[in-house]
Motif scaffolding. Sequence first.
Motif, PDB file in Angstrom:
ATOM      1  N   TYR A  58      10.097  29.867  40.122  1.00 34.12           N
ATOM      2  CA  TYR A  58      10.796  29.046  39.133  1.00 34.12           C
ATOM      3  C   TYR A  58      11.342  27.763  39.776  1.00 34.12           C
ATOM      4  O   TYR A  58      11.253  26.680  39.207  1.00 34.12           O
ATOM      5  CB  TYR A  58      11.944  29.827  38.511  1.00 34.12           C
ATOM      6  CG  TYR A  58      11.532  30.884  37.505  1.00 34.12           C
ATOM      7  CD1 TYR A  58      10.437  30.685  36.664  1.00 34.12           C
ATOM      8  CD2 TYR A  58      12.253  32.071  37.378  1.00 34.12           C
ATOM      9  CE1 TYR A  58      10.069  31.654  35.737  1.00 34.12           C
ATOM     10  CE2 TYR A  58      11.896  33.041  36.458  1.00 34.12           C
ATOM     11  CZ  TYR A  58      10.804  32.832  35.635  1.00 34.12           C
ATOM     12  OH  TYR A  58      10.434  33.777  34.720  1.00 34.12           O
ATOM     13  N   THR A  59      11.905  27.903  40.965  1.00 37.59           N
ATOM     14  CA  THR A  59      12.544  26.752  41.616  1.00 37.59           C
ATOM     15  C   THR A  59      11.534  25.685  41.964  1.00 37.59           C
ATOM     16  O   THR A  59      11.723  24.498  41.648  1.00 37.59           O
ATOM     17  CB  THR A  59      13.293  27.210  42.883  1.00 37.59           C
ATOM     18  OG1 THR A  59      14.312  28.140  42.514  1.00 37.59           O
ATOM     19  CG2 THR A  59      13.920  26.021  43.602  1.00 37.59           C
ATOM     20  N   TYR A  60      10.442  26.086  42.612  1.00 38.11           N
ATOM     21  CA  TYR A  60       9.451  25.105  43.040  1.00 38.11           C
ATOM     22  C   TYR A  60       8.386  24.838  41.985  1.00 38.11           C
ATOM     23  O   TYR A  60       7.510  23.990  42.183  1.00 38.11           O
ATOM     24  CB  TYR A  60       8.819  25.547  44.357  1.00 38.11           C
ATOM     25  CG  TYR A  60       9.793  25.471  45.503  1.00 38.11           C
ATOM     26  CD1 TYR A  60      10.184  24.241  46.016  1.00 38.11           C
ATOM     27  CD2 TYR A  60      10.350  26.624  46.051  1.00 38.11           C
ATOM     28  CE1 TYR A  60      11.096  24.153  47.056  1.00 38.11           C
ATOM     29  CE2 TYR A  60      11.266  26.551  47.092  1.00 38.11           C
ATOM     30  CZ  TYR A  60      11.635  25.306  47.591  1.00 38.11           C
ATOM     31  OH  TYR A  60      12.542  25.227  48.613  1.00 38.11           O
ATOM     32  N   GLY A  61       8.467  25.543  40.872  1.00 35.29           N
ATOM     33  CA  GLY A  61       7.598  25.255  39.737  1.00 35.29           C
ATOM     34  C   GLY A  61       8.299  24.416  38.694  1.00 35.29           C
ATOM     35  O   GLY A  61       7.804  24.257  37.584  1.00 35.29           O
ATOM     36  N   SER A  62       9.493  23.898  39.049  1.00 32.76           N
ATOM     37  CA  SER A  62      10.275  23.016  38.180  1.00 32.76           C
ATOM     38  C   SER A  62      10.654  23.691  36.864  1.00 32.76           C
ATOM     39  O   SER A  62      10.465  23.146  35.783  1.00 32.76           O
ATOM     40  CB  SER A  62       9.511  21.703  37.900  1.00 32.76           C
ATOM     41  OG  SER A  62      10.358  20.776  37.246  1.00 32.76           O
ATOM     42  N   GLU A  63      11.222  24.895  36.975  1.00 36.83           N
ATOM     43  CA  GLU A  63      11.759  25.584  35.806  1.00 36.83           C
ATOM     44  C   GLU A  63      13.196  25.999  36.099  1.00 36.83           C
ATOM     45  O   GLU A  63      13.526  27.178  36.262  1.00 36.83           O
ATOM     46  CB  GLU A  63      10.910  26.817  35.466  1.00 36.83           C
ATOM     47  CG  GLU A  63       9.481  26.482  35.065  1.00 36.83           C
ATOM     48  CD  GLU A  63       8.724  27.678  34.535  1.00 36.83           C
ATOM     49  OE1 GLU A  63       9.115  28.192  33.465  1.00 36.83           O
ATOM     50  OE2 GLU A  63       7.756  28.112  35.188  1.00 36.83           O
ATOM     51  N   PRO A  64      14.116  25.001  36.178  1.00 37.97           N
ATOM     52  CA  PRO A  64      15.485  25.295  36.617  1.00 37.97           C
ATOM     53  C   PRO A  64      16.288  26.153  35.640  1.00 37.97           C
ATOM     54  O   PRO A  64      17.284  26.773  36.038  1.00 37.97           O
ATOM     55  CB  PRO A  64      16.107  23.898  36.758  1.00 37.97           C
ATOM     56  CG  PRO A  64      15.315  23.032  35.832  1.00 37.97           C
ATOM     57  CD  PRO A  64      13.921  23.569  35.873  1.00 37.97           C
TER      58      PRO A  64
END
Length: 981
Positions: A58-64
């Motif tokens: 989620y973090t590095y897939g831009s899903e904050p």
Amino acid sequence: MPTAPQNTDELYQALQENDRLPYGRTRTVTAEELVDAAEQFADPVPLIDALLELQEAYTYGSEPRKSPVVFARLLTLFDERPEVFDERLRHTLFWRFKWVANALRSLPEIPLASLRQWLTEMRDRYEKAGVGLQPYYGQAYQLAAHVGEDTALAYELWAGRARTRLSDCEACETCERALYHLAAGDDERALRAWEPVLAGKESCQEEPARSVSYALLPLLRTGRADQARELHLAGYRGCRRNPSMSGEVGRHLEFCALTGNEARGLELLAENRSLFDEVDSPLDLLSFLTGVEVLLQRVEFVGHGELPAAGYAGRSWTVAELRAELGARADHLAARFDARNGTTAHTDRRGARLERAPLLDGLELTLRTRDLDEVAPAAPAARVGTPAARTAAALPDSLPELIIRARELDEQGHPDARACWARLRTLTAARDYTHPEDPAVGPLVRLRADLLADEADRAGEREDFAASAALREEAAGLYEEAGAVGDAALAHACALLAAAEVPAQGAEDEAEATAAALTAAHASMVRLHEETPGLAPYQEARLLRLRVTALALRLQSSGSEEHIAPVLAELDLLDAFATRHGIAGQISGARLMRASTYALSGDLPRAVSEIDASLDWSRAHGPAWHLPRVLGLRGRLRLGLQDARAAHADLTEGLRLAADWPADVVDTSRLHGDLAEACMHLGRPEEALRHLTRSAELDLRRDRRTDAFCTYSNAAQLSLDLGRVEDCIALLDSLLAEPDAAAGELDDRLLAQLCLTRARALHAGDDLKAATAEFVALAAESAGWDDDPGSHAMIAAETAVLLGESGEFERAREVADQALAAHAKAPRYEQLSNCLRELARLQAQRQGAEGLADARAFLADAGRIADAARADAYQARGRSLDTALAYEHGRVNAYAGEYEDAVAALEKALALLGEPGPEQERAAEWAECTRLAGAVEGIYLERPAPALTRLDAAVSRLTALGHTEEAEPLTALAARLREQE
């Protein structure tokens, strides 16, 4: 995920495989499924590990928005079962408090009070756990900077504290310190802070790509344009198409806009189009959209708002439309953050970026330099090196005058006829077109024939000979209808020539079939010439020229000596006729072709004599547009005679004169290509590289795409040979993004060559992961090349070595076996031997005694290859395969601790080498083999006396032969052994 893991071993294997995938939706969905699978196990640790993997996705897939939810589950598990969190899991948990702070900060819907509350939670947890508070103060400073508060105190509270195990990495903290100075307007201090990161001394997953994107403009402002260019190429590659680094992509687009590289900016925007939909972080999206807007605003300002731009999916956008759309969205995002924070910081920062003026008029960022005119969808500019409006401004306003002028220019073979025909094509296509009733102009049917003939010329230049022939025949019919008998005959003759050039389908000998077709075409032209009365002199000269061309193409196709004399005889007829009637263009053309004919026949001195005379005549009598072609041929002939300096002079003059004429008329592309060859002969590879890229780009604009890609492939390889790794990668990325390349419409072998060079460049640039992925894909594709197993053997061998460098020896063994199978069909002795020896070395070096058996298996395969090469009388271009194999046995055994076997193998290698001689390369190989034998014997077997005897004798022998540099390592080893005695 095909099937859910049934036990924890399968779960961890699946987690490991998922970890190899790039961040994005595929990895995230799999991570979600693995969390569901982990919940079935009684042991909570697998679930914790699965949740950690999901939060990372989620973090590095831009899903904050989802990252804090997963972390809340982890924190609950920690509170309920703290004993299951070992040191690793505990450290990871506390580390990721910072991730949640970053995620919450990027969401404008989260109240500021909630952000501060989370930091309080973080502080309380850190204090209770007994860990230092420096990471907490780091997050407090970042929040202050985000909101736009006075950051001086927050910065000191963070930067003045000692680092802890939970502090951000050195590279990330370096970036934050530099950004603090940058915000204060101190570019020099920011760059000094960034120095270790920009130099590659500090790095992490996001660094140096993040720092590079911020440092680009300060570097320009402080006069470091070359460094900015280099960092742009490397830094962009580290963030492209990455949703979690969309802000960095936006800053690279801004850099392009402010350095006169708007065309590259649009290209990079197209490559990152997916980010419009994939970025779920409002803060990252705001940064990305602002960078895009800076670019589009600049493109619109310089007058190209109508250009297409890659934007939101579902519709086509122009630059102006997209700028308006994303400008409104970005304004809204900035307003939301400012409303949450109670400041105007984000609107102000965004405005400052949009108000920046260009920092440089033009900075050459890549080898493929283009301007906005060259990427426009309109027809290519008529000129290269001169204003595009030159010809258009000279066109007559009167329609009858325009038609007459077009025909006059066409009779002369003048390049400006093309602009006239293009204008007439546009006028006649209009619904309200009215043909002038003027006897000097003739009927509309004749004009339509003229336009068809011009269209046939364009088809012929594209080598679409079938279309050209059909258009010429259609034009001939219209000329006959108009009563223009001479023009009809010319059209028929052109159709005959074009039809003869259509590739023969299914012919056993294509060259022979082409020669026969050209022979028949020439005979038909002669009959046509004889049977057509009333030809004007220019028409008769053209018919003679077509007859010569057919015979010249036949000679070129067959290479037969018996075809030389007929060409020269026809040239004599053409030259005599053109001279009698004063047709300068045909005289010049005949003499140019005569020189070419002698060159084809292998008589270069006679060819040079002819071209010298042709050049003198053309300079005196014209036509001017022939001069670049004459100089080009003279340059090529001088290259053939190994006079590169004279060739360079001719070609340079030809290129200078070519600037006055359309590139396709004088073949500027070929002039650049020949100049590149001359530059290589003169030892000027950087200059050669510029000519290669210009040649390729001109071919692309003429739609000669295969030629263009081949030339660009050569340019990429040359840039790699020159050590310009990032230039090579950027060039190939640009080419592979071309629509036909991306769609797989390019020749598959040519496309594979481009990808292969890119993979090698990635390897040279130390991006082992990306290089390996590229090679694995190429190896899989080339496995289907049944007609070219040798290339597959070579690609598979290189792939196996990269897998070995990555420590994946099982996969390396599988791919090496594929290489061996292909090698059995088309031997590649040296490449396979090198591959297997290197794999053996890597495995022994990495695994020691544990990997010895597998390493020896690789060497056994290499031994069989050496035996087969010897039986086939194969001579290696480098080291002898037997000597290299013996040396590698020594090295492998030494790595595995089998020192006696190592010395024996090295003794064998020395015996195969024999005594060193004057050759430096052989002496260096002998010296290294002796050094390793001495090291194993003296250090690992603890027998210094015989080792010293060996080394001293070798030093004396090498010194006596003058190989003092090769003797130095042996002298140093001997001194070390004496110190230990």
